[in-house]
Design a protein around this motif. Structure first.
Motif, mmCIF file in Angstrom:
data_model
loop_
_atom_site.group_PDB
_atom_site.id
_atom_site.type_symbol
_atom_site.label_atom_id
_atom_site.label_comp_id
_atom_site.label_asym_id
_atom_site.label_seq_id
_atom_site.Cartn_x
_atom_site.Cartn_y
_atom_site.Cartn_z
ATOM 1 N N LEU A 493 7.051 -5.476 2.540
ATOM 2 C CA LEU A 493 7.775 -5.218 3.788
ATOM 3 C C LEU A 493 7.098 -4.125 4.618
ATOM 4 N N LEU A 494 6.656 -3.057 3.948
ATOM 5 C CA LEU A 494 6.108 -1.901 4.666
ATOM 6 C C LEU A 494 4.587 -1.919 4.781
ATOM 7 N N GLY A 495 3.915 -2.576 3.831
ATOM 8 C CA GLY A 495 2.463 -2.488 3.765
ATOM 9 C C GLY A 495 2.054 -1.387 2.796
ATOM 10 N N ASP A 496 0.840 -1.497 2.265
ATOM 11 C CA ASP A 496 0.367 -0.544 1.252
ATOM 12 C C ASP A 496 0.368 0.895 1.745
ATOM 13 N N ARG A 497 -0.203 1.113 2.936
ATOM 14 C CA ARG A 497 -0.382 2.479 3.428
ATOM 15 C C ARG A 497 0.957 3.179 3.631
ATOM 16 N N LYS A 498 1.889 2.497 4.284
ATOM 17 C CA LYS A 498 3.197 3.114 4.536
ATOM 18 C C LYS A 498 3.954 3.363 3.239
ATOM 19 N N THR A 499 3.781 2.470 2.276
ATOM 20 C CA THR A 499 4.454 2.660 0.985
ATOM 21 C C THR A 499 3.920 3.890 0.265
ATOM 22 N N PHE A 500 2.613 4.088 0.296
ATOM 23 C CA PHE A 500 2.026 5.281 -0.317
ATOM 24 C C PHE A 500 2.561 6.554 0.362
ATOM 25 N N VAL A 501 2.635 6.532 1.682
ATOM 26 C CA VAL A 501 3.162 7.688 2.418
ATOM 27 C C VAL A 501 4.608 7.948 2.024
ATOM 28 N N LEU A 502 5.399 6.873 1.938
ATOM 29 C CA LEU A 502 6.803 6.998 1.544
ATOM 30 C C LEU A 502 6.931 7.590 0.147
ATOM 31 N N LEU A 503 6.146 7.079 -0.797
ATOM 32 C CA LEU A 503 6.225 7.573 -2.170
ATOM 33 C C LEU A 503 5.873 9.050 -2.263
ATOM 34 N N LYS A 504 4.828 9.435 -1.575
ATOM 35 C CA LYS A 504 4.444 10.845 -1.603
ATOM 36 C C LYS A 504 5.527 11.721 -0.986
ATOM 37 N N GLY A 505 6.133 11.230 0.088
ATOM 38 C CA GLY A 505 7.181 11.992 0.759
ATOM 39 C C GLY A 505 8.414 12.178 -0.112
ATOM 40 N N ILE A 506 8.870 11.097 -0.744
ATOM 41 C CA ILE A 506 10.097 11.213 -1.546
ATOM 42 C C ILE A 506 9.849 11.985 -2.837
ATOM 43 N N LEU A 507 8.633 11.900 -3.379
ATOM 44 C CA LEU A 507 8.339 12.684 -4.590
ATOM 45 C C LEU A 507 8.272 14.174 -4.274
ATOM 46 N N ALA A 508 7.705 14.497 -3.123
ATOM 47 C CA ALA A 508 7.710 15.902 -2.688
ATOM 48 C C ALA A 508 9.149 16.375 -2.479
ATOM 49 N N GLY A 509 9.964 15.502 -1.877
ATOM 50 C CA GLY A 509 11.381 15.826 -1.686
ATOM 51 C C GLY A 509 12.110 15.989 -3.001
ATOM 52 N N CYS A 510 11.719 15.177 -3.997
ATOM 53 C CA CYS A 510 12.333 15.249 -5.330
ATOM 54 C C CYS A 510 12.041 16.594 -5.988
ATOM 55 N N MET A 511 10.827 17.096 -5.796
ATOM 56 C CA MET A 511 10.460 18.414 -6.331
ATOM 57 C C MET A 511 11.298 19.503 -5.678
ATOM 58 N N VAL A 512 11.409 19.424 -4.365
ATOM 59 C CA VAL A 512 12.193 20.430 -3.616
ATOM 60 C C VAL A 512 13.653 20.368 -4.028
ATOM 61 N N LEU A 513 14.169 19.142 -4.203
ATOM 62 C CA LEU A 513 15.584 18.960 -4.531
ATOM 63 C C LEU A 513 15.952 19.635 -5.849
#
Length: 579
Positions: A493-513
């Motif tokens: 649905l998103l494409g490889d590049r956008k999915t990688f960006v999303l994963l990095k973003g939510i994992l960084a958010g997970c660390m902060v959380l």
């Protein structure tokens, strides 16, 4: 034995576009669906099309119906017109890079230029290019043929997009020296250039090279030629089944490189990699082979995944300050084991492409694995009843939803696309993550605290994000097989590049959380230590993007081990707190 895969291996942009157009054609265009000639030069992909009812049209009939896809290599303009005149709907899947060359030739042919095409005379792309050049089109494949050409008042020189770069440089130098008034165009696809350059660089770093791709593929043949010129042992294989004949000895070959032609799908490359990955373990005996077999069995049966779910539940309970108990951990392990077993039992079709070894394993032990899935699910519900009525009811509903995932819940209606939960785009990734989160955090939290508190909700979010990243990452590795089977996963649905960006973003958010929750006192101080789990996942994703971590059993093992890490970190934290 270390394995390195060339970054450019696999589908190029033009081939990926053509394959996706063919896979989408049955849903968009009138039946029957044909390709005019083989869409690409890969027998496995063509066999896949045949299974889906997409057949090859070798000759143009006087009358026809349905849809015809023009192959990625392009065709002469007269053939397109004949197809339309015969009554077909024509969908042009010609590679945009080939269209550029066709345009150059057409524009200059109208101005009276002769066209010199450097390429293989019988290659479909060259046949199509000659069609645009007309009577003044000339094909050469050697310097001798070039020398034999007549002298033209005005001419252009172009190359087949998959031509050997070194040879074309010789042709351009010849033209600049002998006929400076000839126009030369750099028409070799940059993807082809990168592949050829990379295989030269790869040969300097490895002891042997395996080139994967169809034997009729011109660009794959050229890669094999360049690999052989390096002086290192070079093997051209179409599938992993041909590796045995290559007699690769892991005791003598310390590092092997894999490259692949532009028409080679990722699932074939992955199969070759997995076969090479298994080679050292097959050759060795004793502890090494036993350990390999153990890890392989734990991963195939999803027992290792279930252990990870138990460790995640253990971490979540300690984050919430809940005393360690066996029932919540057992529920998480049994439910996740049952859910993943059922998911693979019903998903063997896509596993034929994504993980053929797993598909064979589930086909062979279908009955036993089905019994294990049912038993694990039943024991999970019984264990949940020991936690209370709320836990029992929630897990029962979740189990029923899981069983209904593949069932048609809505009757057939015109225009109704989503009749199953499975049909909802991205549902697999989201539902697996949410199910883990409920089993690992929500059930023990609600049972212990009596209600859905803010801390329970936040720990549920933390666990769900971590599992979402894990599942979406695996979806990225399996994107071609999922697309073939019509599954609309997040990366599709998103494409490889956008999915990688999303994963990095939510994992960084997970660390902060987790750190923020610990800082404000909503969870225990363990939250600071557990930031290492999403950080480790980020590191694995980064290593994969850079080519340091390749898709195979090793990567799968490391990703699943992140959840064991959460349990180990929790245990260490408890030991330190108690001392």
């Amino acid at each position: 034995m270390k394995i390195e895969i060339a970054k450019t291996a696999g589908f190029c942009m033009g081939v990926r576009r053509a394959v996706e157009m063919a896979l989408d054609a049955p849903a968009k265009h009138a039946d029957p669906i044909y390709t005019y000639g083989p869409l690409i030069h890969n027998p496995q992909v063509l066999a896949l099309f045949a299974e889906k009812g997409i057949t090859v049209l070798e000759e143009i009939p006087e009358q026809g119906s349905g849809t015809v896809l023009v192959r990625a290599h392009g065709v002469p303009p007269r053939d397109k017109q004949q197809l339309k005149d015969a009554g077909f709907r024509v969908v042009d899947a010609t590679c945009p890079r080939v269209i550029r060359v066709q345009t150059i030739i057409r524009v200059h042919a109208r101005k009276g230029f002769a066209t010199i095409i450097v390429g293989d005379r019988d290659h479909p792309e060259v046949v199509g290019l000659v069609g645009y050049a007309g009577a003044e089109g000339f094909v050469v494949s050697s310097m001798a043929e070039l020398e034999d050409l007549p002298v033209f008042d005005q001419a252009i020189i172009v190359a087949q997009t998959t031509q050997n770069m070194q040879f074309y440089e010789q042709v351009k130098a010849w033209a600049a020296r002998r006929f400076p008034h000839y126009k030369t165009f750099d028409t070799i696809c940059d993807s082809t250039e990168k592949r050829q350059d990379e295989v030269k660089q790869l040969s300097d770093r490895v002891d042997a090279i395996v080139v994967v791709g169809g034997r009729q593929s011109g660009n794959t043949q050229r890669l094999a030629e360049i690999a052989a010129e390096s002086g290192k042992p070079a093997y051209h294989v179409e599938t992993e089944s041909e590796l045995e004949a290559c007699c690769l000895d892991p005791d003598r070959i310390g590092r092997v490189g894999i490259t692949a032609g532009a028409s080679t799908p990722n699932w074939i490359i992955k199969r070759v990699y997995r076969e090479l990955e298994r080679l050292p373990a097959r050759k060795q005996a004793g502890v090494v082979r036993l350990f390999y077999r153990l890890i392989q069995t734990l991963l195939l049966t999803n027992v290792y995944v279930a252990i990870g779910a138990g460790c995640l539940c253990f971490a979540c309970t300690r984050l919430l300050g809940i005393a360690p108990a066996g029932a919540p951990v057992a529920v998480a392990m049994l439910y996740v084991l049952s859910m993943h077993l059922l998911n693979h039992l019903t998903g063997m079709a896509e596993d034929q492409y994504n993980d053929p070894e797993r598909a064979r394993f589930y086909e062979r032990y279908r009955f036993l694995l089905s019994l294990l899935a049912i038993a694990a699910g039943g024991l999970g519900i019984i264990s949940a009843s020991a936690m209370g009525r709320a836990a029992f009811a929630i897990l029962l509903v979740m189990s029923l939803l899981g069983l209904s995932y593949n069932l048609y819940l809505i009757p057939v209606r015109p225009g109704m696309k989503f009749r199953r939960i499975k049909d909802i785009p991205g549902s697999k990734t989201i539902l697996i993550a949410a199910a883990w989160g409920v089993a690992a955090a929500l059930l023990p939290g609600i049972t212990s605290k009596g209600s859905l508190t803010l801390s329970v909700l936040m720990v549920f979010a933390w666990a769900t994000i971590l599992v979402f990243a894990r599942t979406a990452f695996f979806d990225l590795l399996d994107v071609q097989g999922d697309r073939i089977m019509g599954k609309e996963t997040l990366p599709i649905l998103l494409g490889d590049r956008k999915t990688f960006v999303l994963l990095k973003g939510i994992l960084a958010g997970c660390m902060v959380l987790s750190a923020a929750l610990a800082a404000v006192g909503l969870v225990s101080g363990l939250g600071f230590l557990l930031t290492l789990c999403p950080a480790a996942m980020l590191a694995l994703i980064g290593a994969y993007e850079k080519g340091h971590m390749l898709p195979g059993m090793r990567l799968e093992f490391l990703v699943e081990s992140l959840f064991l890490l959460s349990g180990v970190l929790t245990l260490l934290w408890m030991l330190v707190a108690a001392s």
